[in-house]
Design an enzyme around this catalytic site. Structure first.
Site, PDB file in Angstrom:
ATOM      1  N   GLN B 255       0.645  -1.355   0.049  1.00 11.99           N
ATOM      2  CA  GLN B 255       0.094  -0.265   0.042  1.00 11.99           C
ATOM      3  C   GLN B 255       1.073   1.200  -0.018  1.00 11.99           C
ATOM      4  O   GLN B 255       0.527   2.105  -0.795  1.00 11.99           O
ATOM      5  CB  GLN B 255      -0.881   0.068   1.215  1.00 11.99           C
ATOM      6  N   HIS B 258       2.204   2.971  -3.101  1.00 18.32           N
ATOM      7  CA  HIS B 258       1.101   3.697  -4.090  1.00 18.32           C
ATOM      8  C   HIS B 258       1.530   5.239  -4.345  1.00 18.32           C
ATOM      9  O   HIS B 258       1.426   5.708  -5.443  1.00 18.32           O
ATOM     10  CB  HIS B 258      -0.183   3.512  -3.718  1.00 18.32           C
ATOM     11  N   GLU B 322     -10.404   1.580   2.796  1.00 17.63           N
ATOM     12  CA  GLU B 322     -10.607   1.224   1.668  1.00 17.63           C
ATOM     13  C   GLU B 322     -10.231  -0.374   1.352  1.00 17.63           C
ATOM     14  O   GLU B 322     -11.208  -1.163   0.776  1.00 17.63           O
ATOM     15  CB  GLU B 322      -9.621   2.060   0.413  1.00 17.63           C
ATOM     16  N   HIS B 323      -9.140  -0.663   2.002  1.00 15.84           N
ATOM     17  CA  HIS B 323      -8.801  -2.018   1.920  1.00 15.84           C
ATOM     18  C   HIS B 323      -8.403  -2.428   3.468  1.00 15.84           C
ATOM     19  O   HIS B 323      -7.783  -1.978   4.003  1.00 15.84           O
ATOM     20  CB  HIS B 323      -7.364  -2.199   1.074  1.00 15.84           C
ATOM     21  N   ASP B 356      -6.005  -6.269  -6.067  1.00 13.68           N
ATOM     22  CA  ASP B 356      -5.748  -5.388  -7.069  1.00 13.68           C
ATOM     23  C   ASP B 356      -5.905  -5.553  -8.620  1.00 13.68           C
ATOM     24  O   ASP B 356      -6.146  -4.891  -9.343  1.00 13.68           O
ATOM     25  CB  ASP B 356      -4.413  -4.486  -6.768  1.00 13.68           C
ATOM     26  N   HIS B 415     -53.350  15.964  -8.033  1.00 24.12           N
ATOM     27  CA  HIS B 415     -52.915  14.461  -7.632  1.00 24.12           C
ATOM     28  C   HIS B 415     -54.111  13.742  -7.397  1.00 24.12           C
ATOM     29  O   HIS B 415     -54.214  12.529  -7.842  1.00 24.12           O
ATOM     30  CB  HIS B 415     -52.153  14.608  -6.527  1.00 24.12           C
TER      31      HIS B 415
END
Lengths: 432, 432
Positions: B255, B258, B322-323, B356, B415
């Site tokens: 990670q 990245h 996220e992960h 991934d 209506h």
């Protein structure tokens, strides 16, 4: 209503164009209110309720006693109607649960998605001339079914400083946890950031005026989700001779009474219907209590005569109406050809108002052409799905080399290494 | 990595805080580029590609010949890997089709939802140091499965003015219709508004830098949908003694490589693991090609020692990673307790890099805590659901009075009238 006969396809874009919504100029107000809410909490909410609504509120949260007492203020007839509507909405939204299914993509590689509730959600119910308790059902029921842990509702005070009992009763009926007497930009800000009284939430739902819309747009940029972008309500009615002219007119008018900016479009390929519908609209209009609003909305509204059912469907898909009413003989063809619409009403006995209140479908729908990319509110609007994967040693032996090759090609060595250290360990153990 | 032992719950918010993303200052640039695209079309795209990327592009659309020739430039090994990954992604996403089920909410009242493809979608693939062909698979495969009629892809030119063959090959593999050599703000604007070369789309997907993010935020305000808000990538690893220290370190580093703003968090209740993981990270770090990036990311990263599995899970849910990598003995308990996460990796042999690239789950996931309200990209991200309802005469006789009562109580006469005219007609016919 403006009549357009056999328009050229290249002019559709102009004919179907919607009023441009630009809230950029409201951003400064929104930012100022938000800044004060973050600094002053409840005090800022009280200040702006006084400034914008001219109401002094001492206590933001509506007391349980007041909510309980609302029941006595409603007619039995209305309570029964709410109960029938709520049951239909519950039945339809409960059918939207998604089962978790484990997929073995490669031997030893299991993947699945699990729908889980959004823990804290906020519902915004506008004030104004009439109490929109139906929206309480449409948002509260799926929120509760989804399993949201905390459901808060904000709605502005009426002129007497109070909330309409029908809104309070509906809130209790669906299981809203807390009701707050605050509206506008300040309500959206309170639910986004939290104050002493109002808890912050992860997603905000509900319709509103341009201030509410601008505030929702702003919080969505700051990390709080919103249901969908907003725009004026709209209907497209598509009919042939098999339709009833009075029904068509009543449907067009039920949309037109929503607001002066409502969009009403009637499309047909039967020349005779053009005049008949116009006359029926005029006839019915004169008897309506919201005649002035409907009249203004009709000034921007259109009757479009096209050459065939196919062309009518193509035009409807190009427009992507929030509500689409289909009263034609060849109904099946229509159902299969509709690619862009929020909610569709089929046949002579399915008025839009059925979906607005009680058929079971949701009435929070994409306007402004957003039906091309958005769904209406549903059970899943109150949930999000988490992906899971579990790989066995055998599975990684199989898939690992693939991951290594791809990671290397993307020049992400550490990604590759996370697989390599595992494969190496397995190889070492196999040697023993 | 910063070590935090037994933090007080009231400090979690600070400890878990993410860097604030504020693109407001980019709005002016974005607006200017958009304005020129609307006026000048392709010419503006060429101008800004020169200004921002220092590349002269004559032809925006990549020729079919160039796409076809890309195949020859890739190793057989990589092509095979892409094929395995694509099959897994296809298998998992194809399982996400939602069947249409007709629900009769009241006798004679039928409601259903039909998932339909978003007709035109745009995929953005960032440029930069490495060709992110894996993202082409992750976006292109579900787009094709959904049935999107037009799938366009934009990606910036490399330093040689060309697009990496792996991206072109992947585009062809998944069935992208048109590939354009343009990136950044101008690519997002082109897909939103359309130019002579690039068709406008209804929804834009894909990651990007702060300029792309700002441009996507802006178009989402102008009526073009986007996949989800963006933020730096992140992982939270939750492990006990049953985990392998080297594996944990490799996941944290995959990670960290990245980007310098990546978020990496390790949570455990086993004091021994704290030092062991630190040492393993240092050991592995020294061997990585993207060592400098990972090293910087690790400076903002945290090892958090808590008192129990329960507390670890509560903290993870509060963060909403996220992960989320789970390597603990009591895995089932974890699975049932996870309420906020993008994608979860279970067990010692399920590294994040599997998701991934090749397990089958999507790697476009909510960052920045958005996992509390957003799902990752899935088949349904490329579709929207249309509601339908069809009411028989009998159905309206049953439900009509309920709608009339509710519409009247909301003071929406027209209506009510849309139902009344229909009930009246039925009563008249019954009399005959």
């Amino acid at each position: 209503m403006q009549v357009i006969k056999y328009p050229n396809k290249k002019d559709w874009k102009t004919i179907l164009s919607r009023p441009l919504i630009d809230n950029d100029d409201l951003e400064e107000v929104v930012n100022q209110v938000f800044k004060e809410i973050k600094l002053e909490g409840d005090k800022a909410l009280q200040k702006y309720t006084w400034q914008f609504d001219k109401i002094k509120i001492d206590k933001l949260e509506v007391a349980q006693k007041e909510i309980d007492e609302a029941e006595e203020l409603l007619s039995l007839e209305l309570k029964n109607a709410l109960s029938v509507a709520a049951n239909n909405i519950k039945k339809f939204h409960a059918s939207q649960y998604q089962e978790t299914e484990i997929i073995e993509t490669t031997k030893g590689v299991e993947c699945w998605r699990k729908a889980t509730p959004i823990e804290r959600v906020g519902l915004y119910i506008p004030g104004g001339s009439a109490p929109l308790f139906s929206t309480v059902l449409m948002l509260g029921i799926p929120a509760k079914l989804a399993g949201c842990k905390e459901i808060v509702l904000c709605t502005p005070p009426g002129k007497d400083g109070k909330i309409d009992p029908a809104i309070l009763y509906a809130s209790k009926l669906v299981g809203v946890d807390k009701v707050f007497c605050v509206g506008g930009i300040q309500a959206v800000g309170a639910m986004a950031f939290g104050t002493e009284s109002i808890p912050n939430v992860y997603k905000i739902f509900g319709p509103g005026n341009q201030f509410v819309t601008a505030a929702k747009q702003r919080v969505s940029k700051l990390g709080v989700a919103i249901d969908m972008p907003a725009g004026p309500s709209e209907v497209l009615v598509l009919a042939d001779k098999s339709a009833n002219v009075e029904f068509i007119a009543s449907d067009l008018l039920s949309q037109a009474e929503h607001g002066v900016d409502s969009q009403v479009i009637f499309v047909t390929w039967e020349e005779l219907l053009v005049e008949e519908v116009q006359l029926a609209v005029e006839r019915q209009l004169s008897k309506l209590s919201r005649k002035d609003i409907a009249e203004q909305a009709l000034q921007n509204s259109k009757i479009i005569l096209v050459s065939s059912l196919d062309e009518a469907l193509e035009l409807s898909n190009e427009y992507g109406p929030e509500h689409l009413i289909i009263s034609v003989k060849d109904e099946d063809k229509c159902v299969n050809s509709i690619s862009n619409a929020g909610s569709v009403f089929l046949g002579n006995y399915t008025p839009e108002s059925a979906g607005d209140y009680a058929s079971g479908t949701n009435h929070t729908l994409p306007t402004n052409g957003f039906a091309k990319s958005f769904s209406g509110v549903s059970l899943e609007s109150f949930m999000k799905s988490i992906s899971f994967q579990k790989i066995s040693e055998k599975g990684l032996l199989e898939l690992g080399p693939v991951i290594e090759v791809m990671a290397k090609a993307e020049q992400l060595d550490a990604h590759c290494n996370a697989v390599s250290v595992r494969l190496q360990k397995m190889r070492e153990e196999a040697k023993r």
